[in-house]
Design a protein around this motif. Structure first.
Motif, PDB file in Angstrom:
ATOM      1  N   HIS A  65       0.948  -0.845  -0.384  1.00  0.00           N
ATOM      2  CA  HIS A  65      -0.076  -0.230   0.013  1.00  0.00           C
ATOM      3  C   HIS A  65       1.297   1.174   0.135  1.00  0.00           C
ATOM      4  O   HIS A  65       0.711   2.556  -0.723  1.00  0.00           O
ATOM      5  CB  HIS A  65      -1.167  -0.219   1.135  1.00  0.00           C
ATOM      6  N   MET A  69       1.120   4.310  -2.507  1.00  0.00           N
ATOM      7  CA  MET A  69       0.985   5.484  -2.052  1.00  0.00           C
ATOM      8  C   MET A  69       1.892   6.548  -2.830  1.00  0.00           C
ATOM      9  O   MET A  69       1.338   7.758  -3.223  1.00  0.00           O
ATOM     10  CB  MET A  69       1.296   6.009  -0.014  1.00  0.00           C
ATOM     11  N   TYR A  72      -0.357   8.389  -5.724  1.00  0.00           N
ATOM     12  CA  TYR A  72      -1.465   9.093  -5.334  1.00  0.00           C
ATOM     13  C   TYR A  72      -1.035   9.984  -5.089  1.00  0.00           C
ATOM     14  O   TYR A  72      -1.432  10.934  -5.076  1.00  0.00           O
ATOM     15  CB  TYR A  72      -2.131   7.756  -4.203  1.00  0.00           C
ATOM     16  N   ILE A 121      -5.338   9.275  -0.219  1.00  0.00           N
ATOM     17  CA  ILE A 121      -5.223   8.740   0.443  1.00  0.00           C
ATOM     18  C   ILE A 121      -6.671   8.245   0.662  1.00  0.00           C
ATOM     19  O   ILE A 121      -6.692   6.525   0.671  1.00  0.00           O
ATOM     20  CB  ILE A 121      -5.073   9.243   2.246  1.00  0.00           C
ATOM     21  N   LEU A 124      -6.741   5.189  -1.959  1.00  0.00           N
ATOM     22  CA  LEU A 124      -6.165   4.496  -1.307  1.00  0.00           C
ATOM     23  C   LEU A 124      -6.585   2.973  -0.441  1.00  0.00           C
ATOM     24  O   LEU A 124      -7.287   2.206  -0.634  1.00  0.00           O
ATOM     25  CB  LEU A 124      -4.984   4.397  -0.999  1.00  0.00           C
ATOM     26  N   VAL A 139       0.914   9.552   7.291  1.00  0.00           N
ATOM     27  CA  VAL A 139       1.563  10.139   6.218  1.00  0.00           C
ATOM     28  C   VAL A 139       2.045  11.147   6.802  1.00  0.00           C
ATOM     29  O   VAL A 139       2.893  12.061   6.035  1.00  0.00           O
ATOM     30  CB  VAL A 139       0.352   9.994   4.809  1.00  0.00           C
TER      31      VAL A 139
END
Length: 286
Positions: A65, A69, A72, A121, A124, A139
């Motif tokens: 993931h 990230m 994204y 986020i 995702l 993050v």
């Protein structure tokens, strides 16, 4: 008041004497600018640090993931940052729609970048059925890298300077006239980069904040928003956006919702604390 400041400009540090060049590498047919390297460096360091964070018990996302990230986050920074800049700071660009895509000419809004990354986020998290708020917490701890490098790049570019001052560390920026000014880019690098990183570092590694969804990202929003609001007092606002009819600059106006939202997330974080389960198993860790 302005006359003594103009006089002191002769004794202030002149930007031209620092030997700084916005271009990091010039191959003639191709240039690499420090501003671009700041974005790349911030994203790569943020990704590296995120991997360190999710290696701890109870992480809300796995390595696969985190790798997604990067895409994204980069997309969110570029699209959100540019869109907000055009809408809030330079709406006249819309008269020439193709100019919106001229990123190499500069013009990005951090507030817009935050929104863009947040949307990334959420996308995702929904796609992989993850806890979007806890991902925000992780993050948020990584963002200060980009903020620090970005503000240093602003200084190297000789842009986004501060208001006139007679302080001994004032700098005369060529593009701002023969006036000694606050190096507000460095203030922001210290507050939004170094100080914010230290606060989030201590909260993540020394407390149980990461098990209270929203506490870390709330702290990020509150500290960044407050820092930006205060620096705006000595930063030269964009022309026409110095003092809007409600008495604040555009930067301060966009920071107020961040501060309010951050305080709310911090105040309500404990009630959101629940059984934390790693994404790769079902053993409760907090």
């Amino acid at each position: 008041m302005i006359l003594p400041i103009l006089a002191d400009a002769t004794a202030a540090l002149h930007f031209d004497t620092l030997g700084l060049d916005p271009v990091a590498l010039d191959l003639g047919f191709f240039q690499i600018k420090w501003y671009s390297l700041a974005y790349i460096g911030g994203i790569m360091l943020g990704w590296w640090y995120l991997l360190k964070l999710i290696a701890q018990p109870g992480a809300p996302l796995a390595r696969r993931h985190a790798d997604d990230m990067i895409f994204y986050a980069t997309l969110g920074i570029i699209l959100g940052g540019r869109a907000a800049y055009v809408l809030f700071y330079k709406p006249e660009i819309l008269a020439h729609p193709l100019d919106v895509f001229k990123l190499w000419e500069g013009g990005m809004s951090f507030h817009g970048g935050v929104i863009g990354v947040s949307l990334g986020i959420i996308w995702l998290a929904r796609k992989h059925k993850l806890d979007w708020l806890r991902i925000h917490d992780y993050v948020a701890c990584c963002v200060p890298f980009g903020l620090f490098f970005g503000r240093l790049a602003n200084f190297v570019n000789g842009e986004l300077w501060g208001r006139a001052t007679d302080l001994p560390w004032a700098v005369v920026f060529p593009r701002a006239g023969d006036v000694a000014r606050h190096p507000s880019q460095l203030y922001e690098a210290g507050l939004e980069g170094i100080l914010l990183f230290i606060i989030l570092y201590m909260m993540f590694w020394k407390t149980q904040a990461r098990y209270q969804p929203g506490k870390l990202v709330g702290t990020f929003l509150a500290v960044y928003g407050t820092s930006r609001f205060l620096v705006e007092l000595v930063r030269e606002p964009d022309a026409g956006l110095e003092h809007l009819w409600w008495g604040l600059s555009m930067g301060q106006t966009l920071s107020v919702p961040m501060i309010a939202g951050g305080i709310y997330l911090i105040a309500t974080a404990k009630r959101r604390r629940a059984r934390v389960v790693p994404v790769a198993g079902d053993e409760s860790v907090a």
